[in-house]
Design an enzyme around this catalytic site. Structure first.
Site, PDB file in Angstrom:
ATOM      1  CE  LYS A  67      -4.211  -1.808   2.149  1.00  0.00           C
ATOM      2  NZ  LYS A  67      -5.139  -1.703   3.305  1.00  0.00           N
ATOM      3  CB  ALA A  88      -1.742   1.830   9.201  1.00  0.00           C
ATOM      4  CG  ASP A  89      -3.835  -3.885   6.141  1.00  0.00           C
ATOM      5  OD1 ASP A  89      -4.769  -3.340   5.519  1.00  0.00           O
ATOM      6  OD2 ASP A  89      -3.811  -5.108   6.376  1.00  0.00           O
ATOM      7  CB  THR A  90      -5.895  -3.344  11.394  1.00  0.00           C
ATOM      8  OG1 THR A  90      -5.310  -2.112  11.787  1.00  0.00           O
ATOM      9  CG2 THR A  90      -6.265  -4.144  12.643  1.00  0.00           C
TER      10      THR A  90
END
Length: 209
Positions: A67, A88-90
């Site tokens: 990303k 960010a990624d969760t």
């Protein structure tokens, strides 16, 4: 004659995320956000595809880096002024099973039924790119839900809150009523860990409080 020092410039980033929670957290921390969202022809969802037998920690860090690379290319393609780009990624993991965003209400119900009365991991990766360099960090937390009845889960899903959220819930919303305990970073579970985000932003040269 004494001279008054000029105030430090306000820290700011390009935020390559549609999450209002990430925007709000950065704003609370005194960081101004400029949106850097995908173009209509960019297949953002394809970046989140899980590879066979991929470990959750590897998955969330890989997706975040992809990303970030896409966002930096977007910045250059649009001819915008240079600046730090934050992504960010969760993801939610039950063992090695990765529970992403639900595809439907029925999918959300299935996920929550699996999580009810059990502990699971929430992993959030954050990355900043600036001046050709990249800084990354990973937050790991554990969330334990109390028992949810099938009726409770159905009513929660009908609120629409689970849609668009990893694991089909948002801890800062109604799902918090069933959270028995957490271990780790509350803001990381929300989607942007304060400590790790501050680390990468400072490494990129931003002056935070």
């Amino acid at each position: 004659m004494s001279q008054t020092a000029s105030p430090a410039p306000e820290p700011w980033v390009y935020l390559a995320s549609q999450s209002p929670r990430r925007h709000d957290l950065l704003t609370q921390w005194g960081v101004r956000c400029e949106p850097l969202l995908p173009d209509p022809d960019e297949d953002a969802e394809a970046l989140e595809a899980v590879r066979p037998a991929e470990a959750p920690a590897h998955y969330v860090q890989r997706v975040t880096r992809h990303k970030l690379d896409a966002a930096v290319a977007r910045l250059q393609r649009r001819g915008l002024p240079p600046g730090p780009v934050l992504c960010a990624d969760t993801t939610v993991a039950l063992g090695r099973d990765i529970l992403g965003k639900p595809a439907s209400k029925a999918d959300a119900q299935r996920m929550l039924q699996r999580l009810a009365g059990r502990s699971h991991q929430v992993l959030t990766a954050v990355a900043v790119g600036h001046k050709g360099q990249v800084w990354q960090a990973l937050s790991r937390s554990q969330v334990t839900f109390g028992e949810w009845s099938s009726a409770d889960i159905r009513r929660y899903v009908e609120t629409g809150e689970p849609m668009g959220k990893a694991g089909a819930y948002g801890i800062q919303g109604l799902a918090g009523l069933w959270v028995q305990r957490i271990s780790g970073s509350y803001t990381g579970i929300m989607g942007l860990p304060a400590f790790e985000t501050a680390q990468v932003l400072r490494a990129a040269g931003l002056r935070l409080l």
